[in-house]
Design an enzyme around this catalytic site. Structure first.
Site, PDB file in Angstrom:
ATOM      1  N   VAL A  11       0.796  -1.535  -0.303  1.00 47.85           N
ATOM      2  CA  VAL A  11      -0.133  -0.033  -0.131  1.00 47.85           C
ATOM      3  C   VAL A  11       0.677   0.890   0.150  1.00 47.85           C
ATOM      4  O   VAL A  11       0.384   2.279  -1.235  1.00 47.85           O
ATOM      5  CB  VAL A  11      -0.745   0.174   1.107  1.00 47.85           C
ATOM      6  CG1 VAL A  11      -1.634   1.059   1.287  1.00 47.85           C
ATOM      7  CG2 VAL A  11      -2.383  -1.111   0.720  1.00 47.85           C
ATOM      8  N   ASP A  30      10.345   3.918   5.216  1.00 44.82           N
ATOM      9  CA  ASP A  30      10.365   1.450   6.186  1.00 44.82           C
ATOM     10  C   ASP A  30      11.557   1.442   6.556  1.00 44.82           C
ATOM     11  O   ASP A  30      12.859   2.133   6.490  1.00 44.82           O
ATOM     12  CB  ASP A  30      10.305   0.807   3.835  1.00 44.82           C
ATOM     13  CG  ASP A  30      10.023  -0.049   5.013  1.00 44.82           C
ATOM     14  OD1 ASP A  30       8.409  -0.310   4.890  1.00 44.82           O
ATOM     15  OD2 ASP A  30      10.023  -1.629   5.974  1.00 44.82           O
ATOM     16  N   GLY A 261     -14.821 -21.546  -5.660  1.00 45.35           N
ATOM     17  CA  GLY A 261     -13.154 -21.557  -5.591  1.00 45.35           C
ATOM     18  C   GLY A 261     -12.958 -22.165  -4.436  1.00 45.35           C
ATOM     19  O   GLY A 261     -13.831 -22.100  -3.351  1.00 45.35           O
ATOM     20  N   GLY A 265      -8.009 -15.819   0.663  1.00 43.21           N
ATOM     21  CA  GLY A 265      -7.410 -15.042   1.163  1.00 43.21           C
ATOM     22  C   GLY A 265      -6.482 -14.014   0.932  1.00 43.21           C
ATOM     23  O   GLY A 265      -7.521 -13.135   0.732  1.00 43.21           O
ATOM     24  N   CYS A 268      -5.434  -9.449   3.700  1.00 42.71           N
ATOM     25  CA  CYS A 268      -7.148  -8.425   3.413  1.00 42.71           C
ATOM     26  C   CYS A 268      -7.971  -8.386   4.420  1.00 42.71           C
ATOM     27  O   CYS A 268      -8.111  -9.284   4.902  1.00 42.71           O
ATOM     28  CB  CYS A 268      -6.950  -7.351   2.621  1.00 42.71           C
ATOM     29  SG  CYS A 268      -5.526  -5.977   2.727  1.00 42.71           S
TER      30      CYS A 268
END
Ligand code: NAD
Length: 438
Positions: A11, A30, A261, A265, A268
């Site tokens: 993100v 970061d 399906g 997963g 999120c």
């Protein structure tokens, strides 16, 4: 305007790169040095279509830079986006450790007005906590700097993240009552989207925070709903794809997220549904529909293992299984909560051997499950196997050379967990074929 994005993951990196493309000066921070070093060299730490060009172009233009120096980045930015991870705790609640660390860092550093925006997905009232953490640090220093807090949840999808950021369905901006300054600054940031007539929802902070969970919980529920129907279809010999089409053609329902399906997963839906349930429980409310969606999802993964076992006449011990697709969806290398991981573990537990291939997600998956054999392409993965299983619907698996696959496998059996092939065509090609819900 200078903006700082703290947390350069899926993100944060996309947000920073896209804002710099809008013409803003952006610093992405970061605390992982290796990540920042590779980004500075123009190398992407993640697989995301279109992102490398965007990043390189904006580094060259001087509008985008990467650093581990969070203090300096906080000083430089007028708007500080928090985009760090918010993983689940053991009890399903959201672990806000990283958000708190960043908020405190901001409080330790600022001495002029800032807008502190939470972009991470966080439970309702987290922005109040952010305000509290920043203020505590300011008080500690005897510093009187003024700041706003705001919520700007992100709705991008991995695999289409750049396009989603540039052409979102909506932008949600939550500000405190009467905080016209923060609202004006945030609207100014997104001005290029205003010109595209993107809908903007300006609301309170708790409403903005809740809206992100509402959207994800609803989409997850839609997936579980169709997966539940797929079980009924298998019982009656029906076709879940036809049922989904009938439903989806109803404008009130819509066809998206109605694909049966192996279950949802990714980084999120699983954690956000758990968090929504937990948050509701803390308010004394059962979020029953989302609890059911989570339970159906867990069952669905187990059912997929059972389906593969059944395709091998009930026994996978000593059998070789080809797994095509490891990422939780196509066009990403993200394997967080990927159905493939649970399915492979389920097969290995029952004594199967697994040969796997994914176009982007092999490095991480290989570390997570060292017992499986990683292959260089789909054809190497299917060689000498007793069953081929399609777990992720990458485009390259949609057009497999079936004659070649048939030559390579020990047994022509294909379990298609994404329903990307037609049963008739597979039969013609000489395969025993199983889909989901048909
Ligand atoms: P991520 O794990 O890919 O990235 C988070 C980054 O933050 C990591 O690079 C980490 O090193 C960094 N970080 C952690 N603590 C830090 C600190 N103190 N200072 C600087 N950097 C720090 O996570 P992500 O997938 O980008 O998700 C971020 C948030 O956005 C989460 O809340 C997630 O739920 C939400 N979200 C994710 C998606 C998605 O598709 N991935 C979509 C919408 C919203």
């Amino acid at each position: 305007m200078n903006i700082t994005v703290i947390g350069t993951g899926y993100v944060g990196l996309v947000t920073g790169a896209c804002f710099s493309e809008f013409g803003l000066q952006v610093i992405c921070v970061d605390n992982l040095e290796a990540k920042i070093e590779s980004l500075t060299r123009g190398e992407m730490p993640i697989y995301e279509p279109g992102l490398d060009d965007l990043v390189s172009r904006n580094i060259r233009s001087g509008r985008l830079r990467f650093t581990t120096d969070v203090e300096d980045a906080i000083e430089q930015g007028l708007v500080l986006f928090i985009a760090v991870g918010t993983p689940p705790s053991a009890d399903g609640s959201t672990d806000l450790r990283f958000v708190e660390a960043v908020a405190r860092k901001i409080g330790q550093r600022i001495h002029s007005y800032k807008v502190i925006v939470t972009k991470s997905t966080v439970p309702v009232c987290t922005s109040d906590k952010v305000r509290g953490w920043v203020q505590e640090e300011l008080d500690e220093r005897g510093e009187k700097a003024r700041f706003s807090v705001a919520s700007n949840p992100e709705f991008l999808r991995e695999g289409a993240a750049v396009a989603d950021f540039m052409r979102p369905d909506r932008v949600v901006i939550g500000t405190e009552p009467g905080d016209d300054q923060a609202l004006a600054i945030l609207k100014d940031l997104y001005r290029p989207l205003f010109l595209n007539e993107t809908p903007f929802v300006e609301t309170s902070i708790p409403t903005a925070e809740l809206s992100k969970y509402a959207a994800n919980a609803f989409l997850a529920t839609k997936i579980s709903f169709i997966n539940e129907l797929s079980v009924l279809c298998e019982e009656i010999g029906g076709d879940v794809q036809a049922v989904a089409r009938v439903m989806g053609l109803d404008g009130r329902i819509g066809g998206k997220f109605l694909h049966a399906g192996p279950g949802f997963g990714g980084s999120c839906f699983p954690k956000d549904t758990l968090s929504a349930v937990r948050f509701a429980r803390d308010l004394g409310h059962e979020f029953s529909i989302v609890e059911a969606a989570i339970a159906v999802n867990q069952r669905q993964r187990l059912r997929m293992v059972d389906k593969i076992v059944a395709a091998l006449d009930g026994d996978v011990a000593g059998k070789a299984v080809a797994i095509l697709g490891l990422a939780f969806k196509p066009e990403t290398d993200d394997i967080r909560e990927a159905p493939a991981i649970d399915i492979i573990r389920g097969l290995l537990d029952r004594g199967a051997r697994v040969q796997a291939y994914d176009p982007a997600a092999m490095a991480e998956a290989g570390q997570m499950i060292p017992e499986m054999q990683l292959c260089k392409d789909a054809y190497e993965a299917v060689a000498d196997t007793d069953v081929v299983v399609i777990v992720t619907e990458w485009n390259e698996f949609r057009m497999l050379d079936l004659a070649r696959v048939k030559e390579l496998v020990s047994e022509p059996r294909l379990v298609d967990l994404r329903n990307i092939y037609h049963a008739d065509r597979m039969k013609e090609a000489g395969f025993l074929y199983w889909g989901v819900g048909r």
